[in-house]
Design a protein around this motif. Structure first.
Motif, PDB file in Angstrom:
ATOM      1  N   THR A 209       0.809  -1.215   0.000  1.00  0.00           N
ATOM      2  CA  THR A 209       0.000   0.000   0.000  1.00  0.00           C
ATOM      3  C   THR A 209       0.843   1.267   0.000  1.00  0.00           C
ATOM      4  O   THR A 209       0.288   2.368   0.004  1.00  0.00           O
ATOM      5  CB  THR A 209      -0.917   0.017   1.235  1.00  0.00           C
ATOM      6  N   LYS A 210       2.160   1.129   0.001  1.00  0.00           N
ATOM      7  CA  LYS A 210       3.046   2.298   0.005  1.00  0.00           C
ATOM      8  C   LYS A 210       4.361   1.914  -0.647  1.00  0.00           C
ATOM      9  O   LYS A 210       4.875   0.809  -0.426  1.00  0.00           O
ATOM     10  CB  LYS A 210       3.297   2.782   1.444  1.00  0.00           C
ATOM     11  N   ASP A 211       4.904   2.799  -1.468  1.00  0.00           N
ATOM     12  CA  ASP A 211       6.191   2.542  -2.106  1.00  0.00           C
ATOM     13  C   ASP A 211       7.294   2.505  -1.060  1.00  0.00           C
ATOM     14  O   ASP A 211       7.450   3.442  -0.257  1.00  0.00           O
ATOM     15  CB  ASP A 211       6.491   3.623  -3.144  1.00  0.00           C
ATOM     16  N   LEU A 212       8.078   1.431  -1.073  1.00  0.00           N
ATOM     17  CA  LEU A 212       9.158   1.237  -0.114  1.00  0.00           C
ATOM     18  C   LEU A 212      10.498   1.279  -0.835  1.00  0.00           C
ATOM     19  O   LEU A 212      10.595   0.879  -2.011  1.00  0.00           O
ATOM     20  CB  LEU A 212       8.987  -0.103   0.605  1.00  0.00           C
ATOM     21  N   PRO A 213      11.559   1.742  -0.166  1.00  0.00           N
ATOM     22  CA  PRO A 213      12.888   1.776  -0.788  1.00  0.00           C
ATOM     23  C   PRO A 213      13.506   0.382  -0.858  1.00  0.00           C
ATOM     24  O   PRO A 213      14.281  -0.024   0.015  1.00  0.00           O
ATOM     25  CB  PRO A 213      13.679   2.709   0.134  1.00  0.00           C
ATOM     26  N   VAL A 214      13.181  -0.354  -1.901  1.00  0.00           N
ATOM     27  CA  VAL A 214      13.701  -1.705  -2.094  1.00  0.00           C
ATOM     28  C   VAL A 214      14.291  -1.795  -3.491  1.00  0.00           C
ATOM     29  O   VAL A 214      13.999  -0.984  -4.378  1.00  0.00           O
ATOM     30  CB  VAL A 214      12.595  -2.764  -1.903  1.00  0.00           C
ATOM     31  N   GLY A 215      15.112  -2.827  -3.703  1.00  0.00           N
ATOM     32  CA  GLY A 215      15.700  -3.055  -5.021  1.00  0.00           C
ATOM     33  C   GLY A 215      16.637  -1.933  -5.426  1.00  0.00           C
ATOM     34  O   GLY A 215      17.491  -1.489  -4.655  1.00  0.00           O
ATOM     35  N   LYS A 216      16.464  -1.426  -6.623  1.00  0.00           N
ATOM     36  CA  LYS A 216      17.337  -0.370  -7.135  1.00  0.00           C
ATOM     37  C   LYS A 216      17.090   0.970  -6.443  1.00  0.00           C
ATOM     38  O   LYS A 216      17.913   1.897  -6.565  1.00  0.00           O
ATOM     39  CB  LYS A 216      17.140  -0.214  -8.643  1.00  0.00           C
ATOM     40  N   HIS A 217      15.976   1.105  -5.735  1.00  0.00           N
ATOM     41  CA  HIS A 217      15.681   2.340  -5.014  1.00  0.00           C
ATOM     42  C   HIS A 217      16.267   2.338  -3.604  1.00  0.00           C
ATOM     43  O   HIS A 217      16.111   3.315  -2.874  1.00  0.00           O
ATOM     44  CB  HIS A 217      14.164   2.542  -4.918  1.00  0.00           C
ATOM     45  N   SER A 218      16.931   1.262  -3.226  1.00  0.00           N
ATOM     46  CA  SER A 218      17.501   1.155  -1.889  1.00  0.00           C
ATOM     47  C   SER A 218      18.984   1.510  -1.926  1.00  0.00           C
ATOM     48  O   SER A 218      19.732   1.060  -2.797  1.00  0.00           O
ATOM     49  CB  SER A 218      17.325  -0.267  -1.355  1.00  0.00           C
ATOM     50  N   ASN A 219      19.432   2.348  -0.986  1.00  0.00           N
ATOM     51  CA  ASN A 219      20.835   2.704  -0.836  1.00  0.00           C
ATOM     52  C   ASN A 219      21.102   3.013   0.631  1.00  0.00           C
ATOM     53  O   ASN A 219      20.261   2.727   1.498  1.00  0.00           O
ATOM     54  CB  ASN A 219      21.194   3.896  -1.739  1.00  0.00           C
ATOM     55  N   LYS A 220      22.239   3.613   0.916  1.00  0.00           N
ATOM     56  CA  LYS A 220      22.617   3.871   2.298  1.00  0.00           C
ATOM     57  C   LYS A 220      21.679   4.854   2.972  1.00  0.00           C
ATOM     58  O   LYS A 220      21.400   4.743   4.166  1.00  0.00           O
ATOM     59  CB  LYS A 220      24.062   4.397   2.343  1.00  0.00           C
ATOM     60  N   GLU A 221      21.168   5.823   2.208  1.00  0.00           N
ATOM     61  CA  GLU A 221      20.291   6.837   2.797  1.00  0.00           C
ATOM     62  C   GLU A 221      18.821   6.429   2.761  1.00  0.00           C
ATOM     63  O   GLU A 221      18.045   6.833   3.615  1.00  0.00           O
ATOM     64  CB  GLU A 221      20.462   8.180   2.065  1.00  0.00           C
ATOM     65  N   ASN A 222      18.432   5.657   1.751  1.00  0.00           N
ATOM     66  CA  ASN A 222      17.038   5.249   1.612  1.00  0.00           C
ATOM     67  C   ASN A 222      16.971   3.723   1.706  1.00  0.00           C
ATOM     68  O   ASN A 222      17.322   3.014   0.762  1.00  0.00           O
ATOM     69  CB  ASN A 222      16.469   5.711   0.269  1.00  0.00           C
ATOM     70  N   ARG A 223      16.498   3.232   2.826  1.00  0.00           N
ATOM     71  CA  ARG A 223      16.489   1.781   3.036  1.00  0.00           C
ATOM     72  C   ARG A 223      15.538   1.420   4.173  1.00  0.00           C
ATOM     73  O   ARG A 223      15.067   2.294   4.913  1.00  0.00           O
ATOM     74  CB  ARG A 223      17.893   1.279   3.366  1.00  0.00           C
TER      75      ARG A 223
END
Length: 337
Positions: free
Chosen positions: A147-161
């Motif tokens: 129900t909400k976009d989560l910082p996973v996969g290519k959108h995940s990094n040190k600041e967004n995780r």
């Protein structure tokens, strides 16, 4: 955009899990093991002298308990360490005056939960528009509502995780609460108008510019009828139970059905509060809410034996209406939004 315009934000996101009966049984076993670990740790803490209540001694105690008690092995080692960390934090909160001293957790009055400290163990992927998959230690791959976009996969990094999660069971089943860390742009100054808010029972939220926010009943007529029937059934079964006799499985099942309907009503109420407070926060720049002493407002009118109160039943109904509106939760939502 410079780095000065970005700020770190931490928030939680809760999603409903779709567990198979076998996975649900494993999650229940882990939650009961976590509760038992807490109780054993509290008993050890009370038994040991103050000079031996150290982190190293407590860690050695829970490791030994996992060796001696077989069913504690169903709880992952990291989750057991999280129980120790939470227990020590509870004592720090007590010493700082922010909370009462920790106590034993009962089987039925405590919330069933299991902590997943490491976010990298989840291996979250989105498999459908409405569903995602996550790995839960010693449970397996499970589905949850997306129900909400989560910082996973290519959108995940040190600041967004995702830094971790917690499994929580309520009257509607198992949920997973993600701990999310993001780096976002700081909020810009809000140029909206000023408004004052008056809360009430007949009109839940009334704005000073004449706009009102209303809602209907949280349960449908059919659900209210079902709830009334379940409460009457529970009262009959409780009345026929002998003093000291254990609660039957049928009565526990009835209690679970009642709790499920009440939890559904609360979820609808919270959803309405979220949507309403978000709309108000977006429209107005300055919001002033009347200061209410809610605790004093919902005191009983029963009185004492020497000075009995008047209109006790009417005051009880008013107290239930005030409590049901949850004004404090509305103010809390407005504050952080």
């Amino acid at each position: 955009m410079s780095d000065r315009d970005l700020e770190k934000r931490q928030f939680g996101h809760r999603a409903r899990l779709a567990l198979s009966p076998a996975c649900e049984l494993k999650a229940d076993d882990q939650a009961h093991a976590a509760r038992t670990m807490w109780n054993l740790l509290h008993a050890w803490w009370q038994m040991m002298p103050k000079e031996k209540r150290t982190l190293a001694s407590a860690d050695a105690a829970i490791r030994q308990a996992r060796k001696d008690i077989d069913f504690l092995a169903s709880l992952p080692a990291q989750a057991a360490q999280a129980v120790l960390k939470t227990y020590l934090q509870a004592w720090k909160n007590c010493w700082d005056g922010r909370a009462d001293a920790p106590n034993f957790k009962g089987r039925f009055r405590s919330v069933m939960s299991v902590d997943i400290p490491q976010g990298r163990d989840l291996n979250i992927v989105r498999v459908h528009r409405r569903w995602g998959m996550a790995s839960i230690p010693k449970v397996g791959r499970v589905r949850f509502r997306w129900t909400k976009d989560l910082p996973v996969g290519k959108h995940s990094n040190k600041e967004n995780r995702i830094t971790g999660a917690r499994l929580v069971k309520d009257a509607l089943g198992w949920h997973i609460a993600f701990r999310v860390q993001t780096l976002e742009a700081g909020p810009e100054p809000h140029q909206g108008p000023e408004v004052g808010i008056d809360v009430g029972v007949t009109v839940p939220i009334a704005l000073s510019d004449g706009i009102t926010k209303n809602h209907g009943e949280w349960l449908t007529k059919q659900e209210q009828s079902t709830l009334l029937g379940l409460e009457q059934r529970a009262a009959r079964r409780k009345r026929h139970r002998k003093p000291g006799e254990r609660t039957s499985r049928r009565l526990h099942h009835t209690y679970d059905q009642i709790a499920g309907l009440r939890a559904k009503a609360k979820r609808r109420a919270v959803d309405w509060q979220h949507q309403t407070t978000t709309a108000i926060a977006r429209q107005y720049g300055t919001i002033v809410v009347e200061a209410l002493a809610i605790t004093n407002m919902v005191k009983s009118a029963r009185g004492t034996v020497e000075l009995p109160g008047k209109n006790v039943a009417q005051k009880s109904g008013l107290n239930r209406s005030v409590t049901g509106e949850a004004w404090g939760r509305t103010v809390t939502m407005l504050t952080y939004k």
